[in-house]
Design a protein around this motif. Sequence first.
Motif, PDB file in Angstrom:
ATOM      1  N   VAL A  75      14.556 -11.644  -3.967  1.00 31.06           N
ATOM      2  CA  VAL A  75      13.543 -12.633  -3.604  1.00 31.06           C
ATOM      3  C   VAL A  75      13.028 -13.332  -4.852  1.00 31.06           C
ATOM      4  O   VAL A  75      12.657 -12.699  -5.826  1.00 31.06           O
ATOM      5  N   GLU A  76      13.027 -14.657  -4.794  1.00 28.87           N
ATOM      6  CA  GLU A  76      12.547 -15.432  -5.928  1.00 28.87           C
ATOM      7  C   GLU A  76      11.183 -16.029  -5.582  1.00 28.87           C
ATOM      8  O   GLU A  76      11.093 -17.062  -4.926  1.00 28.87           O
ATOM      9  N   ILE A  77      10.134 -15.354  -5.992  1.00 27.46           N
ATOM     10  CA  ILE A  77       8.773 -15.835  -5.770  1.00 27.46           C
ATOM     11  C   ILE A  77       7.977 -15.635  -7.044  1.00 27.46           C
ATOM     12  O   ILE A  77       8.319 -14.820  -7.896  1.00 27.46           O
TER      13      ILE A  77
ATOM     14  N   LEU B 261       0.830  -1.204   0.000  1.00 25.49           N
ATOM     15  CA  LEU B 261       0.000   0.000   0.000  1.00 25.49           C
ATOM     16  C   LEU B 261       0.863   1.253   0.000  1.00 25.49           C
ATOM     17  O   LEU B 261       0.599   2.217  -0.738  1.00 25.49           O
ATOM     18  N   ASP B 262       1.906   1.269   0.832  1.00 28.88           N
ATOM     19  CA  ASP B 262       2.829   2.399   0.892  1.00 28.88           C
ATOM     20  C   ASP B 262       3.427   2.663  -0.486  1.00 28.88           C
ATOM     21  O   ASP B 262       3.465   3.810  -0.962  1.00 28.88           O
ATOM     22  N   TYR B 263       3.883   1.613  -1.141  1.00 33.52           N
ATOM     23  CA  TYR B 263       4.529   1.728  -2.449  1.00 33.52           C
ATOM     24  C   TYR B 263       3.574   2.313  -3.483  1.00 33.52           C
ATOM     25  O   TYR B 263       3.942   3.195  -4.274  1.00 33.52           O
ATOM     26  N   LEU B 264       2.335   1.837  -3.501  1.00 31.33           N
ATOM     27  CA  LEU B 264       1.364   2.304  -4.488  1.00 31.33           C
ATOM     28  C   LEU B 264       0.871   3.718  -4.163  1.00 31.33           C
ATOM     29  O   LEU B 264       0.726   4.549  -5.066  1.00 31.33           O
ATOM     30  N   MET B 265       0.619   4.004  -2.878  1.00 31.23           N
ATOM     31  CA  MET B 265       0.110   5.327  -2.496  1.00 31.23           C
ATOM     32  C   MET B 265       1.122   6.423  -2.777  1.00 31.23           C
ATOM     33  O   MET B 265       0.750   7.563  -3.058  1.00 31.23           O
TER      34      MET B 265
ATOM     35  N   SER C 136       6.026  -7.766 -11.991  1.00 29.92           N
ATOM     36  CA  SER C 136       7.472  -7.847 -11.845  1.00 29.92           C
ATOM     37  C   SER C 136       8.036  -6.612 -11.147  1.00 29.92           C
ATOM     38  O   SER C 136       8.906  -6.706 -10.270  1.00 29.92           O
ATOM     39  N   GLN C 137       7.520  -5.446 -11.514  1.00 28.98           N
ATOM     40  CA  GLN C 137       7.987  -4.211 -10.884  1.00 28.98           C
ATOM     41  C   GLN C 137       7.607  -4.169  -9.415  1.00 28.98           C
ATOM     42  O   GLN C 137       8.377  -3.700  -8.568  1.00 28.98           O
ATOM     43  N   LEU C 138       6.419  -4.665  -9.088  1.00 27.35           N
ATOM     44  CA  LEU C 138       6.001  -4.695  -7.686  1.00 27.35           C
ATOM     45  C   LEU C 138       6.842  -5.680  -6.885  1.00 27.35           C
ATOM     46  O   LEU C 138       7.182  -5.413  -5.720  1.00 27.35           O
ATOM     47  N   LEU C 139       7.189  -6.796  -7.484  1.00 28.33           N
ATOM     48  CA  LEU C 139       8.066  -7.749  -6.797  1.00 28.33           C
ATOM     49  C   LEU C 139       9.399  -7.096  -6.468  1.00 28.33           C
ATOM     50  O   LEU C 139       9.919  -7.237  -5.358  1.00 28.33           O
TER      51      LEU C 139
END
Length: 247
Positions: free
Chosen positions: A203-205, A178-182, A192-195
């Motif tokens: 992190v490999e998920i 939420l912090d990242y998007l707000m 991919s960008q959000l990861l």
Amino acid sequence: MNVMRSAPAKAPPGGTAPHILVVEDEQALGTLLAYNLEAEGFSVERAERGDEAELRLNEAVPDLVILDWMLPGVSGLEICRRLRAREATRTLPVIMLTARGEEAERVRGLSVGADDYVVKPFSVPELMARVRSLLRRSRPERVASRLSAGDLDLDRETRRVRRGVRDIHLGPTEFRLLDYLMERPGRVFSRSQLLDGVWGQAVEIDERTVDVHVGRLRKSLSRGRERDPIRTVRGAGYSFDETFGKA
């Protein structure tokens, strides 16, 4: 050259996460610092040698440097001295890390222009607090403690989220998401960008994990007929709706 990046080398534009360069030749400690800084929402770049750090600093100026005293190539003390001699980096915040604890050595570190001095071993939460405190003094526009849109309020210091009078209880990952998007309303991020931005590049998920956490975040944020502030852009990704809370 052995420069390890957790984020793009270029200093981010206004309104994005503060960019921190960690210069530490102990790989385990550098990894620990990068992990905790990214968890706090910072963009992090790492270097293990003093000469490599100088190359990065010549390419782009970060918002803050965490600088080890003893480094191969060029010492942290010399790097700090050179930073203060350059117009572009004269006021760049520098936190110096060292195993030297004697008062005379601390004075020497501060005399070349370091803003703060932390002796190893140190408390990671204390260092994180010092980073935020120094950024608030030197780059107040880069470290807003609160983000608000409409009736939604996120407090970075207390890690609390409210919608109107209702407290919203989020897990650590949903809070960072939420912090990242707000912080970047209207910008569309791919999974991919959000990861990379929320979880970190190391992190490999699976990218589908993003969908799971966005779903949890939406469920927590909106009840009944409350408007969903998270926008899905088909074939592209997710964004925080820039029109949320506006007439």
